[in-house]
Design a protein around this motif. Sequence first.
Motif, short mmCIF file in Angstrom:
data_model
loop_
_atom_site.label_atom_id
_atom_site.label_comp_id
_atom_site.label_asym_id
_atom_site.label_seq_id
_atom_site.Cartn_x
_atom_site.Cartn_y
_atom_site.Cartn_z
N ARG A 23 0.87 -1.17 0.10
CA ARG A 23 -0.12 0.01 -0.04
C ARG A 23 0.99 1.28 -0.06
NH1 ARG A 23 -5.34 0.71 1.99
NH2 ARG A 23 -5.87 2.66 2.34
N TYR A 24 1.97 1.25 0.66
CA TYR A 24 2.61 2.40 0.87
C TYR A 24 3.41 2.65 -0.25
CZ TYR A 24 6.77 5.29 2.32
OH TYR A 24 7.48 6.26 2.54
N GLU A 25 4.03 1.52 -1.13
CA GLU A 25 4.52 1.68 -2.51
C GLU A 25 3.65 2.34 -3.45
OE1 GLU A 25 8.03 2.16 -1.83
OE2 GLU A 25 7.93 1.51 -3.93
N ILE A 26 2.50 1.92 -3.45
CA ILE A 26 1.64 2.34 -4.29
C ILE A 26 1.41 3.99 -4.14
CG2 ILE A 26 -1.03 2.18 -5.04
CD1 ILE A 26 -0.97 -0.63 -4.27
N GLN A 27 1.28 4.27 -2.96
CA GLN A 27 0.89 5.41 -2.81
C GLN A 27 2.32 6.42 -2.89
OE1 GLN A 27 -1.05 4.61 1.44
NE2 GLN A 27 -1.85 6.61 0.84
N ARG A 28 3.27 5.95 -2.78
CA ARG A 28 4.65 6.60 -2.82
C ARG A 28 4.83 6.91 -4.37
NH1 ARG A 28 10.00 5.93 -3.96
NH2 ARG A 28 9.51 3.85 -4.47
N GLN A 29 4.80 5.61 -5.03
CA GLN A 29 5.10 5.66 -6.70
C GLN A 29 4.08 6.90 -7.19
OE1 GLN A 29 5.46 2.04 -8.27
NE2 GLN A 29 7.05 1.36 -6.86
N ALA A 30 2.61 6.70 -6.91
CA ALA A 30 1.72 7.54 -7.33
C ALA A 30 2.13 8.84 -7.39
CB ALA A 30 0.51 7.11 -6.83
N HIS A 31 2.46 9.36 -6.31
CA HIS A 31 2.85 10.74 -6.02
C HIS A 31 3.95 11.35 -6.85
CE1 HIS A 31 3.47 14.65 -3.74
NE2 HIS A 31 4.72 14.30 -3.91
N ILE A 32 5.21 10.21 -6.86
CA ILE A 32 6.31 10.64 -7.84
C ILE A 32 5.86 10.78 -9.28
CG2 ILE A 32 8.31 9.74 -8.74
CD1 ILE A 32 8.72 8.39 -5.92
N LEU A 33 4.88 9.80 -9.88
CA LEU A 33 4.50 9.77 -11.18
C LEU A 33 3.55 10.77 -11.45
CD1 LEU A 33 3.98 5.65 -11.45
CD2 LEU A 33 5.90 7.40 -12.59
N ALA A 34 2.72 11.21 -10.46
CA ALA A 34 1.65 12.24 -10.98
C ALA A 34 2.50 13.60 -10.93
CB ALA A 34 0.66 12.25 -9.71
N ASN A 35 3.47 13.76 -10.35
CA ASN A 35 4.37 14.90 -10.37
C ASN A 35 5.50 14.89 -10.94
OD1 ASN A 35 3.18 16.62 -7.81
ND2 ASN A 35 3.30 14.80 -7.01
N GLY A 36 5.33 14.23 -12.10
CA GLY A 36 6.34 14.11 -13.25
C GLY A 36 7.69 13.28 -13.02
N GLY A 37 7.63 12.57 -11.93
CA GLY A 37 9.02 12.06 -11.72
C GLY A 37 9.01 10.58 -11.99
#
Lengths: 98, 499
Positions: free
Chosen positions: B252-266
């Motif tokens: 769950r944590y990785e989903i939320q962490r990766q989503a934040h990065i990807l959504a911000n263009g990372g």
Amino acid sequence: MSEITPDLVRHLAGLARILVSDEEVEQFTKQLSLIADSVAHVSKAIDADTPSTSHPIAMANVFREDVVEPSLSQAEALSGAPDSAEGRFKVNAILDEE
Amino acid sequence: MAKAELMNYEQALEQFEVVIGLEVHVELNTNTKMFCGCKNEFGNEPNTNVCPICIALPGALPAVNKTAVESSIKIGLALGCEIAPTGRFARKNYFYPDLAKNFQTSQYDEPIAFEGSLDVEVPSGKVHTVLIERAHMEEDAGKLTHIGGSTGRIQGAEYSLVDYNRAGVPLVEIVTKPVYGAGAEAPELAAAYVRSIREIVKGLGVSDARMERGNVRCDANVSLRKHGAEKLGTRTETKNVNSLRSIERAVRYEIQRQAHILANGGTIIQETRHWHEDKGATSAGRPKSDADDYRYFPEPDLVPVQPSRELIEALRATLPEKPADRRKRLAGEWGFSELEFRDVVNADLLDQIEETVTAGAKPQAARKWWMGELARIANESEEGAVPNITPAQVAELAKLIEDGKINDRLAREVLGYVLAGEGSPAEIVAARGLEVVSDDGALIAAIEAALASQPDVIPAIREGRMQAAGQVIGAVMKAMAGSADAARVRELLIEMANK
């Protein structure tokens, strides 16, 4: 032609944790190239149907029964170690995660 | 370690599709190690289960443990895998002192089992089919203890101490294919999958399957991609997730962490990450790079493993009931509601309750104790560990209640003494004199004392207002410190009212 390049030799040396000088890189590149070319030469002699062999003698299923055999004592086990503490082998801290 | 920024979970799922992959390592419970005759035993003095083979003294030659191979085949069969007619071992080369050889003997291009599948039920009741890529044999590594530094972890350590008792213990690594379509349930599915694997290997009797001892360990791969995208996203591999709850939280944590990065263009870095149960977060380990160039090659000291059809079929015939079938059977036998049964599965108490029932308890009584009082005690304990009580003891406790020897309140008191190690419930009841008082003389004396201050009760009962009896029962209980047989008190009151 061989695919062995000086960079590949440096990479391999890195993997093997061996420090190599520039002269050695040049020397090993030539030597490894010769070996790789020789293997490539052998490859030409076999076709796709030839099974790969990982053991020189065709044998399989050499097993040991699951029966406990005597182990070394702790003192024996550690006797060849450069350093030990608390019954364990003492090694340099390595910067990597567990 | 700074906690990374996270995207809200629902939002992350709206924007991305989750793909997970799981690698589970199962430690086999053979008598000896994978390639030598040293004892495979947990908790011994360091470096006492070692020999020239598992500490890699020059010239030592490995020999494959036959039982370990058979256990591996059983695991493969239980996962619906094909068993390779021929397989071989390979050297996975790396430099780290957890193995003295500078390589791990593993399998690479010819695993013993491949192409299986496992149906896994998640808490919602939905069943997902997880495809198994392969299951291969390998050896466990030794245990490192990092000394010095403030945290006891490797950063800042001055040196490390190595115990090779675990080095060479047989492992089976089970690898899934990418798992699609779990959506919001991906974390639950990851945990449920590992639970199923644990049930299977325990049912097969090939592993002790104790996660707290590292008998079953999980690495969780997580990647995200835009809905509809074909290409898989970059994945991270989270290690060190050693409880079912941690697996769920880490995914769950990785989903939320990766989503934040990807959504911000990372971009996601392909790397190993480490789960920290205390912080509820993962941290970056080393990036996948040269260090992962393992230069696998066939192990020249071992010959191929070629299980015969006869052996495979003989092993197939020994397979126990599948976990899913077992659940169906138990659900039918116990007569729990669907929700009650699912709660038991999710609380991981199927085994305990089954054993308690086998020991003679009624299913509902077994459920009540494990899911109630014992679960509460487990939750309140620091490690959330299973309480120190055997299913047979719980069954005995339930039987004492059923026979009217003790009541619920006394049972809880007895339970406390059982957990404190005073013995079995029956022994404690006898030793401490905790049996309920159903001796009419003592009860009648207590009832009469209670009635003296509540003269209205008898007339009320005569008028059919039974609730009035409650006050007297309460007073008697109080007077007798909870050891009165409440049902008998009630009967006696009615008798007295009808005189």
